[in-house]
Write a protein that holds these residues in place. Structure first.
Motif, PDB file in Angstrom:
ATOM      1  N   GLU A 173       0.831  -1.210   0.000  1.00 45.06           N
ATOM      2  CA  GLU A 173       0.000   0.000   0.000  1.00 45.06           C
ATOM      3  C   GLU A 173       0.864   1.258   0.000  1.00 45.06           C
ATOM      4  OE1 GLU A 173      -2.464  -0.360   3.400  1.00 45.06           O
ATOM      5  OE2 GLU A 173      -3.720  -1.981   2.551  1.00 45.06           O
ATOM      6  N   ARG A 174       1.952   1.235   0.789  1.00 48.86           N
ATOM      7  CA  ARG A 174       2.840   2.394   0.819  1.00 48.86           C
ATOM      8  C   ARG A 174       3.506   2.603  -0.537  1.00 48.86           C
ATOM      9  NH1 ARG A 174       5.327   1.135   5.037  1.00 48.86           N
ATOM     10  NH2 ARG A 174       7.179   0.156   4.153  1.00 48.86           N
ATOM     11  N   ALA A 175       3.938   1.498  -1.176  1.00 50.58           N
ATOM     12  CA  ALA A 175       4.552   1.617  -2.493  1.00 50.58           C
ATOM     13  C   ALA A 175       3.560   2.171  -3.515  1.00 50.58           C
ATOM     14  CB  ALA A 175       5.086   0.256  -2.954  1.00 50.58           C
ATOM     15  N   GLU A 176       2.294   1.752  -3.397  1.00 61.36           N
ATOM     16  CA  GLU A 176       1.283   2.272  -4.322  1.00 61.36           C
ATOM     17  C   GLU A 176       1.065   3.761  -4.106  1.00 61.36           C
ATOM     18  OE1 GLU A 176      -3.336   1.288  -5.668  1.00 61.36           O
ATOM     19  OE2 GLU A 176      -2.315   0.073  -4.150  1.00 61.36           O
ATOM     20  N   ARG A 177       1.013   4.178  -2.832  1.00 65.65           N
ATOM     21  CA  ARG A 177       0.864   5.611  -2.565  1.00 65.65           C
ATOM     22  C   ARG A 177       2.059   6.398  -3.080  1.00 65.65           C
ATOM     23  NH1 ARG A 177      -0.978   3.644   2.521  1.00 65.65           N
ATOM     24  NH2 ARG A 177       1.055   4.120   3.429  1.00 65.65           N
ATOM     25  N   GLU A 178       3.272   5.853  -2.866  1.00 59.62           N
ATOM     26  CA  GLU A 178       4.462   6.555  -3.350  1.00 59.62           C
ATOM     27  C   GLU A 178       4.485   6.616  -4.871  1.00 59.62           C
ATOM     28  OE1 GLU A 178       7.675   4.435  -1.641  1.00 59.62           O
ATOM     29  OE2 GLU A 178       7.428   5.319   0.371  1.00 59.62           O
ATOM     30  N   ARG A 179       4.030   5.536  -5.526  1.00 62.11           N
ATOM     31  CA  ARG A 179       3.981   5.546  -6.992  1.00 62.11           C
ATOM     32  C   ARG A 179       3.028   6.619  -7.491  1.00 62.11           C
ATOM     33  NH1 ARG A 179       0.774   0.816  -9.395  1.00 62.11           N
ATOM     34  NH2 ARG A 179      -0.822   2.238  -8.639  1.00 62.11           N
ATOM     35  N   ASP A 180       1.847   6.709  -6.852  1.00 56.37           N
ATOM     36  CA  ASP A 180       0.887   7.744  -7.258  1.00 56.37           C
ATOM     37  C   ASP A 180       1.451   9.133  -7.006  1.00 56.37           C
ATOM     38  OD1 ASP A 180      -0.825   5.724  -7.941  1.00 56.37           O
ATOM     39  OD2 ASP A 180      -1.990   5.809  -6.081  1.00 56.37           O
TER      40      ASP A 180
END
Length: 396
Positions: A173-180
């Motif tokens: 989830e953190r990686a997805e937020r950072e990607r966005d």
């Protein structure tokens, strides 16, 4: 497999509770019926069939809430078992629910609680063996302790595995937020760059207007009205183009950068030079232009140039050895179709995790009401397709 079971059990806690209860309740009913019929004699104090069923139910029913309240469930079952021991009722099969509750504490609570549950269970085993007929022997206690330890270790492993999976989910989830967030930052940076380039284009148009206005003034002073009229027409056309570019800039935030040098921005006339540079880098490129060429605003020419540049750069990075590329431009009545294709590795090519070239392409095209589609080709390779309107005035 374990991860899917873990996710399913988290979504259906009530079903998991019923699965714990079902076999114990079934055995309670069967055993109570055997006692009632006289086929089985209870050890110790005779509670009767209904008393036996009530005790078995009281020992098993709390397991339904084991996942949500493991400490309360373990305490309840342990106290019931201790009261049973004090009342002189011999251990039953259903007293094994203490071990299942101990597993729940080990699996869902902190290690200190898990150790406490283990010691309590070991004490229960000791008390049960002391009350059994005959003298207490260490060997049965050791065997029972090994069984208890096996269940406890299984609970500790489940806890470790659950925490590991939760950590993986949190990192994902953190990686997805950072990607966005990175995509938003890349889009903002690209908008700022577009704004700077469009500013240069508009500045060029205004400079042309000033020069033409000066020329018109000199022509009028020299008695040459035809030259003055031509200069005024040029000023009018240039002014309209500059106004169209300015309107396209609305909503695009420009980051101040006073240190950046003013340099002429490339356009369609520099495509041949771009293709030649890419060829010199080792990538064979074929440039094809179809249709009647139409005059485009400088900003739109710059957008076409940057899309081709980015697409060919990606081919150089990811296409692999022996790749060839083709740049096709087709002028239509209302749109310019741009297609950049290659025969490289396509979907199998590794992509840079921090690359935002495609975001930049789409941002640039969107400024002019166009679109960009980039995807691997079915037969291998990669294709970037851009559609930009031509011959349309800027929306006011």
């Amino acid at each position: 497999m374990f991860g899917r079971l873990h996710s399913w059990s988290r979504r259906h806690p009530a079903v998991v509770g019923l699965l714990w209860l079902a076999p114990f309740l079934l055995l309670s009913v069967v055993n109570a019926e055997l006692i009632r019929s006289g086929n089985v004699s209870p050890l110790g104090r005779d509670l009767g069939s209904w008393g036996f069923l009530a005790l078995a139910t009281a020992l098993v029913a709390p397991l339904f809430w084991m996942r949500r309240r493991p400490l309360a469930v373990f305490a309840t079952i342990s106290l019931l078992s201790f009261a049973q021991w004090l009342a002189g009722v011999q251990p039953l099969f259903f007293n094994l629910s203490v071990l299942i509750a101990m597993y729940g504490v080990a699996a869902y609570r902190a290690p200190r609680w898990a150790i406490g549950a283990l010691l309590t269970s070991e004490l229960g085993i000791f008390l049960a063996l002391v009350r059994l007929p005959g003298e207490f022997e260490g060997k049965p206690f050791a065997s029972a302790s090994v069984f208890v330890m096996a269940i406890w270790i299984t609970g500790i492993y489940t806890s470790t595995r659950r925490r590991y999976l939760e950590g993986l989910e949190e990192r994902a989830e953190r990686a997805e937020r950072e990607r966005d967030q990175q995509a938003r930052l890349a889009a903002a940076a690209e908008r700022a760059r577009i704004a700077r380039e469009l500013h240069d284009v508009v500045a060029h148009n205004v400079s042309v207007m000033i020069v033409q206005a000066d020329g018109a003034g000199y022509a009028l002073g020299g008695g040459d009205p035809d030259t003055a009229r031509e200069a005024m027409r040029t000023i009018s056309a240039t002014g309209r183009r500059a106004l169209a570019e300015m309107r396209r800039m609305v909503g695009v935030l420009r980051a101040d950068d006073t240190t950046e040098e003013y340099t002429p921005q490339p356009g369609l006339s520099q495509l041949d030079e771009l293709v030649a540079r890419v060829r010199s880098s080792g990538l064979p490129v074929d440039l094809r232009i179809a249709g009647d060429r139409q005059a485009l605003p400088e900003g739109e020419e710059l957008t076409v140039y940057r899309i081709v540049q980015e697409a060919l750069t990606n081919t150089l990075k990811h296409g692999g050895p022996g790749t060839r590329a083709t740049v096709e431009m087709e002028y239509g009545a209302r749109e310019l179709l741009l297609r950049v294709t290659d025969d490289g590795r396509g979907a199998a090519a590794p992509r840079s995790p921090d690359g935002h070239g495609l975001v930049g392409m789409r941002e640039r095209a969107a400024v002019f009401g166009g679109s960009v589609d980039a995807r691997p080709r079915p037969g291998g390779g990669f294709q970037v397709t851009a559609r930009l309107p031509v011959g349309e005035p800027a929306a006011g």
